[in-house]
Design an enzyme around this catalytic site. Structure first.
Site, PDB file in Angstrom:
ATOM      1  N   ASN A  83      -7.008   6.452   4.398  1.00 27.97           N
ATOM      2  CA  ASN A  83      -8.440   6.719   4.237  1.00 27.97           C
ATOM      3  C   ASN A  83      -8.800   8.198   4.219  1.00 27.97           C
ATOM      4  O   ASN A  83      -9.896   8.567   3.800  1.00 27.97           O
ATOM      5  CB  ASN A  83      -9.237   6.024   5.342  1.00 27.97           C
ATOM      6  CG  ASN A  83      -9.179   4.513   5.235  1.00 27.97           C
ATOM      7  OD1 ASN A  83      -8.476   3.967   4.383  1.00 27.97           O
ATOM      8  ND2 ASN A  83      -9.894   3.833   6.098  1.00 27.97           N
ATOM      9  N   ASN A  99      -9.203   3.068  -0.914  1.00 26.28           N
ATOM     10  CA  ASN A  99      -9.715   4.091  -0.001  1.00 26.28           C
ATOM     11  C   ASN A  99      -8.998   5.430  -0.127  1.00 26.28           C
ATOM     12  O   ASN A  99      -9.576   6.482   0.137  1.00 26.28           O
ATOM     13  CB  ASN A  99      -9.650   3.600   1.447  1.00 26.28           C
ATOM     14  CG  ASN A  99     -10.667   2.510   1.716  1.00 26.28           C
ATOM     15  OD1 ASN A  99     -11.726   2.470   1.081  1.00 26.28           O
ATOM     16  ND2 ASN A  99     -10.368   1.617   2.646  1.00 26.28           N
ATOM     17  N   ASP A 112      -0.787   2.092  -5.385  1.00 22.95           N
ATOM     18  CA  ASP A 112      -0.849   0.653  -5.636  1.00 22.95           C
ATOM     19  C   ASP A 112      -2.188   0.302  -6.267  1.00 22.95           C
ATOM     20  O   ASP A 112      -3.191   0.956  -5.993  1.00 22.95           O
ATOM     21  CB  ASP A 112      -0.665  -0.118  -4.325  1.00 22.95           C
ATOM     22  CG  ASP A 112      -1.755   0.209  -3.303  1.00 22.95           C
ATOM     23  OD1 ASP A 112      -1.924   1.404  -2.973  1.00 22.95           O
ATOM     24  OD2 ASP A 112      -2.449  -0.705  -2.844  1.00 22.95           O
ATOM     25  N   HIS A 168       0.816  -1.212   0.000  1.00 22.29           N
ATOM     26  CA  HIS A 168       0.000   0.000   0.000  1.00 22.29           C
ATOM     27  C   HIS A 168       0.853   1.267   0.000  1.00 22.29           C
ATOM     28  O   HIS A 168       0.344   2.354  -0.256  1.00 22.29           O
ATOM     29  CB  HIS A 168      -0.885  -0.010   1.255  1.00 22.29           C
ATOM     30  CG  HIS A 168      -2.331   0.315   1.003  1.00 22.29           C
ATOM     31  ND1 HIS A 168      -2.915   0.341  -0.258  1.00 22.29           N
ATOM     32  CD2 HIS A 168      -3.336   0.640   1.868  1.00 22.29           C
ATOM     33  CE1 HIS A 168      -4.203   0.651  -0.132  1.00 22.29           C
ATOM     34  NE2 HIS A 168      -4.473   0.842   1.128  1.00 22.29           N
TER      35      HIS A 168
END
Length: 204
Positions: free
Chosen positions: A66, A112, A91, A19
């Site tokens: 997020n 997100n 990613d 991520h």
């Protein structure tokens, strides 16, 4: 001027996660192109410099993934930038590992960070999508992206980061196809290319 955003989560425990490849790209970009030291602002860290004659501010949101859109909105408002001036590196589970695609707008594929950015500034910014592969089942995605790249993956990750930073001038000049092609050829030259890719590219 361009705002180049790399997505990731702050903190040592996330540093090597799939991520966090956006953070990894920006760290190498700053190092390779001699950007200013990182400093805290816009709910993130920024570094300033030029690539291929283009003025660029690199932004790593420190809001956690997020809420990435808050940092992007703060920076875009400060610099009075429109969506065409914002490029997000992230990613992408919908692409096989070691693949890269650039696109404007479109879906967020459950990401997100992208969801937050689209909610705060709109959807039609450019995305540099770096494939990290799909674990095969929806319930495994969270663990997949929040795990570190495997040791066997590190060679292609390093090659990808190097190719992106080397050819970033094409991306910043809006030459997306040329940029994609240069990155693809760099990875192909190092052996990170399967038979399907070779067929797609005329066996070259």
């Amino acid at each position: 001027m361009r705002l180049l955003v790399g997505l990731g989560n702050p903190g040592a425990k996330y540093q090597g996660n799939r991520h966090n490849i956006g953070f990894m790209v920006l760290d190498e970009m700053a190092r390779r192109h001699g950007f200013s030291p990182w400093r805290r602002r816009f709910q993130g860290e920024t570094a300033d410099g030029t690539v291929g004659g283009e003025r660029v501010t690199l932004l790593k949101p420190l809001t956690y993934m997020n809420d990435s859109g808050r940092a992007v909105q703060d920076a875009a408002s400060f610099f009075k930038l429109g969506l065409p001036d914002i490029i997000v590196v992230h990613d992408e589970i919908e692409l096989p590992a070691a693949k890269l695609r650039v696109k404007v707008g479109g879906g967020i594929a459950g990401h997100n960070g992208l969801r937050s950015i689209s909610a705060h500034v709109g959807n039609d910014y450019r995305r540099v999508r770096i494939g990290v592969g799909h674990p095969g089942a929806k319930e495994l995605v969270h663990g997949h992206v929040l795990n570190d790249f495997a040791k066997s993956e590190r060679p292609w990750v390093e090659a990808m980061i190097e190719a992106i930073t080397e050819h970033a001038g094409l991306l910043l000049a809006d030459r997306d196809s040329a940029f994609q092609n240069k990155v693809h050829l760099a990875l192909q030259a190092k052996g990170f290319l399967d038979k399907a890719d070779k067929a797609e590219n005329g066996g070259k």
